[in-house]
Design an enzyme around this catalytic site. Sequence first.
Site, PDB file in Angstrom:
ATOM      1  N   TYR A 185       0.365   8.484   2.439  1.00  9.24           N
ATOM      2  CA  TYR A 185      -0.882   8.562   3.205  1.00  9.24           C
ATOM      3  C   TYR A 185      -1.541   9.906   2.887  1.00  9.24           C
ATOM      4  CZ  TYR A 185       2.373   5.567   5.776  1.00  9.24           C
ATOM      5  OH  TYR A 185       3.329   4.640   6.106  1.00  9.24           O
ATOM      6  N   ARG A 203       0.179   0.069   8.573  1.00  5.76           N
ATOM      7  CA  ARG A 203       1.144   0.705   7.683  1.00  5.76           C
ATOM      8  C   ARG A 203       2.404   1.118   8.442  1.00  5.76           C
ATOM      9  NH1 ARG A 203      -1.154   2.470   2.879  1.00  5.76           N
ATOM     10  NH2 ARG A 203       1.016   2.771   2.250  1.00  5.76           N
ATOM     11  N   GLY A 204       3.509   1.241   7.705  1.00  4.78           N
ATOM     12  CA  GLY A 204       4.805   1.481   8.328  1.00  4.78           C
ATOM     13  C   GLY A 204       4.855   2.723   9.186  1.00  4.78           C
ATOM     14  N   ASP A 322     -12.956   8.077  -2.528  1.00  2.00           N
ATOM     15  CA  ASP A 322     -11.770   7.222  -2.516  1.00  2.00           C
ATOM     16  C   ASP A 322     -11.712   6.342  -3.756  1.00  2.00           C
ATOM     17  OD1 ASP A 322      -9.521   5.613  -1.476  1.00  2.00           O
ATOM     18  OD2 ASP A 322     -10.056   6.556   0.413  1.00  2.00           O
TER      19      ASP A 322
END
Length: 522
Positions: A185, A203-204, A322
């Site tokens: 991240y 997300r985890g 990005d």
Amino acid sequence: MKYKDLRDFVGRLETIGELRRISQTVSPVLEMTELCDRVLRAGGPALLFESKAQHAFPVLGNLFGTPRRVALGMGVDAQAGEGDGAALESLRDVGRLLSALKEPEPPKGLKDAGKLLSLAKAVWDMAPKTVSAPPCQEIVWEGNDVDLARLPIQTCWPGDAGPLITWGLTVTKGPNKPRQNLGIYRQQLIGRNKLIMRWLAHRGGALDFREFALQNPGKPYPVAVVLGADPATILGAVTPVPDTLSEYQFAGLLRGGRTELAKCLTPGVDGLQVPARAEIVLEGFIYPQEGAPSPAPAGAPPRPVKGASAAYEHALEGPYGDHTGYYNEQEWFPVFTVERITMRRDAIYHSTYTGKPPDEPAVLGVALNEVFVPLLQKQFTEITDFYLPPEGCSYRMAIVQMKKSYPGHAKRVMFGVWSFLRQFMYTKFIVVVDEDVNIRDWKEVIWAITTRIDPARDTVLVDRTPIDYLDFASPVAGLGSKMGLDATNKWPGETDREWGRPIVMDAAVKQRIDSLWNELGL
């Protein structure tokens, strides 16, 4: 080939001409991005910026800038001169391994049972091991020594909000899960020891944090960030590893040797383990919000107010350039406070940039595409090939080649792909074609779309589905539509007309012209 750490891999790349040392001074503010971008687009080597004129650390960029280097990092010894094609093909073996781990086939006899037992033993033998006096803790910064500005954190694009950690492996653990989660991240630098942890809700790391906040309200959440792990661990963190297998264990399978781990030093974070031979490790917490939060700036999205995690310190992240080729919108994410930094002597800072494809994440997407193919084929045996074109930001468009068996078959495959792996949740467009179309050749794909599709009959639109938060084209952040295009030959029941017959030259004529070709000098 085994690489015990990042330095071992860097040495191997230099030996085979896949790494270039840069002695000239190149600033981490914009200049490294421009240089890395030009080299990556030319298919060039990884870059190690060695000048310490501005920072005391060398910077490693473009590490996985070609599919061949991704294959090498996964333990596939791609030979010099083989090119990216051979490396991509070899990565399907990694996909077959994952497929076997995800859903083992029931044994059909003693031979199959033996193979299954061998695989289970291999997984068991690759359980990580904890070591004492790890290299990643040779140097320790504590207290006022903790200053992230001492690291050469890149500012990648002119419109970026500030320096950004881009290749950090974030280590988290949920209260109900035995294994740790590794995720990548991006993290915006906002203070001497503060970073914004930009993890999306699915997300985890975000899921672990949310579960912890629900069960432990008001308690700091421990986090570690690893900068510069060995290649197998880095790539294990971006691979669709089965939930029953830890990324550390999978990295051991790729490496052919158990992952050595070290306990973090900070009290409260010492329940987390990091690669023992990592270059740099950040240890700290996401703390509960103290006092009333400051109001959101004018025009900014509102602060999060729902859920247990909203009670923790948050900050407005972005904008940043990005992988879409655009600057993203600002959004609120948790603040990670770094309490301790540990590192190796002569540590290397590993970094990257993201931008309009191709960039390093796009190259990783091309390589991981080959890992996905065996996973999909095990679930959908009719799929003969699968391609995520890098121009589609690595995951927003998928092209599926299939062996069609009945009317409506292509639509079944579309919905199957969308729902099979979490990685395809954000795929906006799926094009399905027959076996006679080379899905890696846009000319053939466009030919199939324009000759085999009736827009009203062969277009599938699905509204209000999960979509990438960075996709500003969707009407609502995180929620948008999907399109499927059935570019297969149509069967009876799908059309009432006689279907077109492709033009194919007679084989004997082709052979005759082949024999004349060299004589003609054309």
